[in-house]
Design an enzyme around this catalytic site. Sequence first.
Site, PDB file in Angstrom:
ATOM      1  N   GLY A  49     122.937 -22.755  -6.772  1.00 36.57           N
ATOM      2  CA  GLY A  49     121.813 -22.100  -7.421  1.00 36.57           C
ATOM      3  C   GLY A  49     122.157 -20.661  -7.745  1.00 36.57           C
ATOM      4  O   GLY A  49     122.986 -20.044  -7.073  1.00 36.57           O
ATOM      5  N   GLN A  54     120.373 -12.140  -9.644  1.00 38.53           N
ATOM      6  CA  GLN A  54     121.689 -11.999  -9.009  1.00 38.53           C
ATOM      7  C   GLN A  54     122.767 -11.563  -9.988  1.00 38.53           C
ATOM      8  O   GLN A  54     123.826 -11.091  -9.568  1.00 38.53           O
ATOM      9  CB  GLN A  54     122.108 -13.321  -8.357  1.00 38.53           C
ATOM     10  N   CYS A  94     124.505 -17.672   0.499  1.00 37.59           N
ATOM     11  CA  CYS A  94     124.060 -17.059  -0.755  1.00 37.59           C
ATOM     12  C   CYS A  94     125.251 -16.411  -1.449  1.00 37.59           C
ATOM     13  O   CYS A  94     126.068 -15.740  -0.801  1.00 37.59           O
ATOM     14  CB  CYS A  94     122.986 -16.010  -0.448  1.00 37.59           C
ATOM     15  N   LEU A  95     125.334 -16.600  -2.755  1.00 37.64           N
ATOM     16  CA  LEU A  95     126.423 -15.989  -3.519  1.00 37.64           C
ATOM     17  C   LEU A  95     126.355 -14.464  -3.474  1.00 37.64           C
ATOM     18  O   LEU A  95     127.375 -13.795  -3.645  1.00 37.64           O
ATOM     19  CB  LEU A  95     126.393 -16.473  -4.974  1.00 37.64           C
ATOM     20  N   HIS A 136     114.786 -20.671  -2.204  1.00 39.79           N
ATOM     21  CA  HIS A 136     115.779 -19.600  -2.029  1.00 39.79           C
ATOM     22  C   HIS A 136     115.915 -18.792  -3.330  1.00 39.79           C
ATOM     23  O   HIS A 136     115.867 -17.560  -3.315  1.00 39.79           O
ATOM     24  CB  HIS A 136     117.119 -20.220  -1.621  1.00 39.79           C
ATOM     25  N   GLU A 137     116.102 -19.500  -4.445  1.00 39.09           N
ATOM     26  CA  GLU A 137     116.298 -18.801  -5.724  1.00 39.09           C
ATOM     27  C   GLU A 137     115.026 -18.081  -6.157  1.00 39.09           C
ATOM     28  O   GLU A 137     115.092 -16.986  -6.720  1.00 39.09           O
ATOM     29  CB  GLU A 137     116.772 -19.772  -6.810  1.00 39.09           C
ATOM     30  N   HIS A 140     114.769 -14.675  -4.737  1.00 34.35           N
ATOM     31  CA  HIS A 140     115.540 -13.656  -5.479  1.00 34.35           C
ATOM     32  C   HIS A 140     114.684 -13.029  -6.575  1.00 34.35           C
ATOM     33  O   HIS A 140     114.798 -11.829  -6.855  1.00 34.35           O
ATOM     34  CB  HIS A 140     116.791 -14.262  -6.114  1.00 34.35           C
TER      35      HIS A 140
END
Length: 170
Positions: A49, A54, A94-95, A136-137, A140
């Site tokens: 994701g 991000q 997480c990225l 999660h996304e 952000h």
Amino acid sequence: MALLPILEFPDPRLRTQAVAVDPAAVTAPAFQQLLDDMLETMYEAPGIGLAASQVDVHQRFMVIDVTEEKTRPLVFINPQITAREGEQVYQEGCLSVPGVFADVTRASRITVQAIGRDGQPFELDADGLLAVCIQHEMDHLIGKLFVDYLSPLKREMVRKKLVKAKRNAA
């Protein structure tokens, strides 16, 4: 297509609240290209994701693909969770917080409404990993990271670890 730079914690831009996407802009070539670039960036990272926030685009949209084959990309524009049910604990990464994983408690089933890549509204019921990833996304998009679910001490340890790793890489 192009790979986009992914912001990393503790970059303050990750705390920016995303604004709604104009539905009329969804099918524009530039926006469609941005979606392609985000998908390519997510797959290359590799991740499941990626929220626009991000990659320093502070608009309410995200891309997700939780399949093993990476053949079912999902696009959520102006997403809203309309129902939550149950609870599950999932170890998240997480990225934007590379190399860090922690257990996070989230709803086990959700219903989300959004606009798709084609500009059409849709509703999706999700559970398991997909439900976790959507939540999660979406965090952000409101400037929240999964490390915010950790204790202040653990969050500070993560911050120091990433700052040190970045300093050592420079």
